[in-house]
Design a protein around this motif. Sequence first.
Motif, PDB file in Angstrom:
ATOM      1  N   UNK A 101       0.818  -1.216   0.000  1.00  0.00           N
ATOM      2  CA  UNK A 101       0.000   0.000   0.000  1.00  0.00           C
ATOM      3  C   UNK A 101       0.862   1.280   0.000  1.00  0.00           C
ATOM      4  N   UNK A 103       3.721   1.711  -1.230  1.00  0.00           N
ATOM      5  CA  UNK A 103       4.346   1.839  -2.558  1.00  0.00           C
ATOM      6  C   UNK A 103       3.350   2.424  -3.552  1.00  0.00           C
ATOM      7  N   UNK A 106       2.845   6.036  -2.739  1.00  0.00           N
ATOM      8  CA  UNK A 106       3.982   6.838  -3.197  1.00  0.00           C
ATOM      9  C   UNK A 106       3.938   7.010  -4.715  1.00  0.00           C
ATOM     10  N   UNK A 107       3.537   5.934  -5.384  1.00  0.00           N
ATOM     11  CA  UNK A 107       3.452   6.025  -6.852  1.00  0.00           C
ATOM     12  C   UNK A 107       2.461   7.098  -7.274  1.00  0.00           C
ATOM     13  N   UNK A 110       3.670  10.595  -6.683  1.00  0.00           N
ATOM     14  CA  UNK A 110       4.622  11.029  -7.720  1.00  0.00           C
ATOM     15  C   UNK A 110       3.894  11.263  -9.047  1.00  0.00           C
ATOM     16  N   UNK A 119      -7.554   1.450  -2.709  1.00  0.00           N
ATOM     17  CA  UNK A 119      -6.634   0.324  -2.501  1.00  0.00           C
ATOM     18  C   UNK A 119      -7.461  -0.852  -2.007  1.00  0.00           C
TER      19      UNK A 119
ATOM     20  N   UNK B 103     -12.207  -3.691   4.574  1.00  0.00           N
ATOM     21  CA  UNK B 103     -10.760  -3.835   4.704  1.00  0.00           C
ATOM     22  C   UNK B 103     -10.380  -3.979   6.180  1.00  0.00           C
ATOM     23  N   UNK B 202      11.743  -4.498   0.326  1.00  0.00           N
ATOM     24  CA  UNK B 202      10.403  -4.432  -0.282  1.00  0.00           C
ATOM     25  C   UNK B 202       9.796  -3.044  -0.295  1.00  0.00           C
ATOM     26  N   UNK B 203      10.506  -2.064   0.243  1.00  0.00           N
ATOM     27  CA  UNK B 203       9.948  -0.705   0.268  1.00  0.00           C
ATOM     28  C   UNK B 203      10.732   0.171  -0.700  1.00  0.00           C
ATOM     29  N   UNK B 204       9.986   0.857  -1.555  1.00  0.00           N
ATOM     30  CA  UNK B 204      10.626   1.690  -2.570  1.00  0.00           C
ATOM     31  C   UNK B 204      11.286   2.895  -1.894  1.00  0.00           C
ATOM     32  N   UNK B 207      12.967   6.313  -6.804  1.00  0.00           N
ATOM     33  CA  UNK B 207      12.217   6.032  -8.038  1.00  0.00           C
ATOM     34  C   UNK B 207      13.081   6.092  -9.284  1.00  0.00           C
TER      35      UNK B 207
END
Lengths: 178, 582
Positions: A101, A103, A106-107, A110, A119, B103, B202-204, B207
């Motif tokens: 989530x 990621x 963040x995408x 950006x 989500x 959720x 696993x965490x960006x 970029x």
Amino acid sequence: MKKLFAVVIILLCLFQVYGSNDKKAYNFISYDLNGNFFNLKAFKEKTKAKYYVVDFFSIVCEPCKKALPDWEKEYPELQKKGVEMVVVALPSDKMKAKDEKPLVKEYFETNKVSFQVMYDLFYAVGDKFGVSKTEHEKTTVEVPMVFLLNDEFKIVKKSTKHIEIIEEIKKLTSGVKK
Amino acid sequence: MRKLKLLFLTFVFLIIPLISGAAEKDRLAVMDIQDSENIFDAKTQIKFTDYIFTKFQITGVYWMIPKADRDTALEQAIADTAEGSRKQCVDEKCQISLTAQLQANFLINTEIKKLYEGTCQISIRKFDVEKRAGVDAWEEKFDCTDKGIYGAIDSFNFTGKKSAFQAGRISEEALNMNVEAEDSTIVKIVTEPTEAIVLVDGIMICQKTPCSKMIAFGKHQVTIQKENYVPHQKEYDVKAGLALNLILEPNFGWVTINSEPSGMEIELDGKDLGVTPISKRIIETGGHQAQTKNKCHYNEMEKFVIKRGEDKVITFKMNPRESALKVTAKDEQDNDLEAEVMVDGNPVGKTPKTWKVPLCSDNIYVKADVGEFTQKLSLTEGEIKVVDAVLKKAVVYTPPPASTAPAYNNYNYDYSSRRSGSGKFNLHGLMSIPVGGVFDKAFYIGIDFGLEIGVGSGSKADYHRFFSWSILARMGIVSDFNFDKGFLGMRSFDFKLNTKLNFWYLAGGGPQVEALLGTTGYPNKYLVGVSMWAINLPIYLWTDDRSGFNITLLNVDMGWDYNADYKKGQIVFYTSFEFMFH
């Protein structure tokens, strides 16, 4: 008597064929990337849109990412024609759904988009639309997949190519002004 | 040493609540109490549910899903699973659907039932959505009163029970805190090619490479990925001064697509790729599907697998879609003929006959001694088109022999004399009778005599793309007539000096641009201006000496008539008849 029986059988068959058409209403609820509750029904009441695009997305799906600028470009014009759009981001891996989530968030921070992004943590929306499927504890996701719903949330068109949906919208809304 | 341990543990326990407040909490949904025996009324049941909700909320462990959200989801879940036929969402299918939509990580279900007279039981179950199983349960007997149930709920410790997830979370957060605190370093990550994504555990974190990011000391799983390149995944022991310089391995091949014939549109994996020949396009490894898209041919499709670095060449041999032509030929007297047939310039045979031809054939040409026939084609696949050709004599332009007819060139159809062709200077006399109109309700009429000297820039042969430049001096007598004022008197003398640029696109004449400087026939009154769009029609009566007359069908003079008492400016439209004497 035999003839009557045959007619009944034929009628039953026809009914079966008719009944198998997808007349289901695809209303859904979900949460956006900031945890805000989303209800498509309430969204309809707010926007009064005639059509809804539900674009299923995954962070690992390159075509999904490539389609977003096109949607962003078309979105203002679509809104004028009474079309609303929601992106539903599906986790690429069930086991990492929660970790993914940030990621996705963040995408989209950006690559900003004007429409809402959900989500779908537990594939509730994906399962409903048949885009995600869980078998033997493994979830498979079929993206890109775009749905065009009418104002009764029934599927007007479904495609893996966003361009086809845009064309369909243009066809349906030609001459329409909100 | 003991004191140090105690201090550390105190620190850890003190910091836990702070950490858990900052991280994303588990989501918990509390369902309405199930009181199937109606021990309590509906309002009281709602109060109990709210009380349980508050009890979980004050633990601070969970993110509580609002009641409104829950009700919407409940409505939705019932609609999805039971199409509205069920009043309550109590079965597992419905509850799973509900929690998935909300959720929620956990779901709280509460049930009240009467065990025997004066004794009831409250059961609270915590359902883990991911595990799809109950993970916790609280149960207590009470005296079937409001007070009794509140007491029973108060006796439950919603935080004190086992919670594997909570334990794991404490450990995870403590580790993160170490990272943030002090034990980290800046790692520079450079890749070839650039613009790769970097993930740590696993965490960006980045970029687009190159980038410099702070990473905690210790072992981390670093993943660097870029489209069309093999992801780099490796565990690094991050220490001060670590820098990552990586060359990513390409993960693509090339594809070249040709077709016979060329010019076919190609679709690769459902996307337009272009028109053949398509040379050496980068394509990611794995399975692909290329297909032609052409309405005139049977489309071809090929599935293929591209390996890393492979240069694949695909050639589609296209088979044209076919139609048929049934052709008969006749002359103008309705006699049947045997004639040659050509389709798109290719001979196919002699009439009468039926041939298979490509669907997208453009034209048919039928020829025999008596004449010919041509027609555009529009064919349908699988159908026979009937063409009944009536052959007519072709009208062919045959230029006359040079000795018997005057050639159509500068010398004989003469512009060289009249408008100075072939780079020659020319001088000739002319007389014209201008008749025209002016603004202010006036027109004029007169007679001009002049001399023209010019030079041309066209060639002898290229008579139709010829222009010339000339200077023309004219003298004449003209008179202006005004509808209000009548005749304004004969001009005693009218002199104009013109410079013209004539464009001769056609043999008969062409537009011209003319600059004017002239007198008006009145004392101290002069004409300055431009003339344009004269359409000249020269008629040469005596071609041997190039004399004749020229009709200027439309001449527009725009000028300024200084000191004129009845007009300041003028636009004159006139037709002039001009006699030329060479």
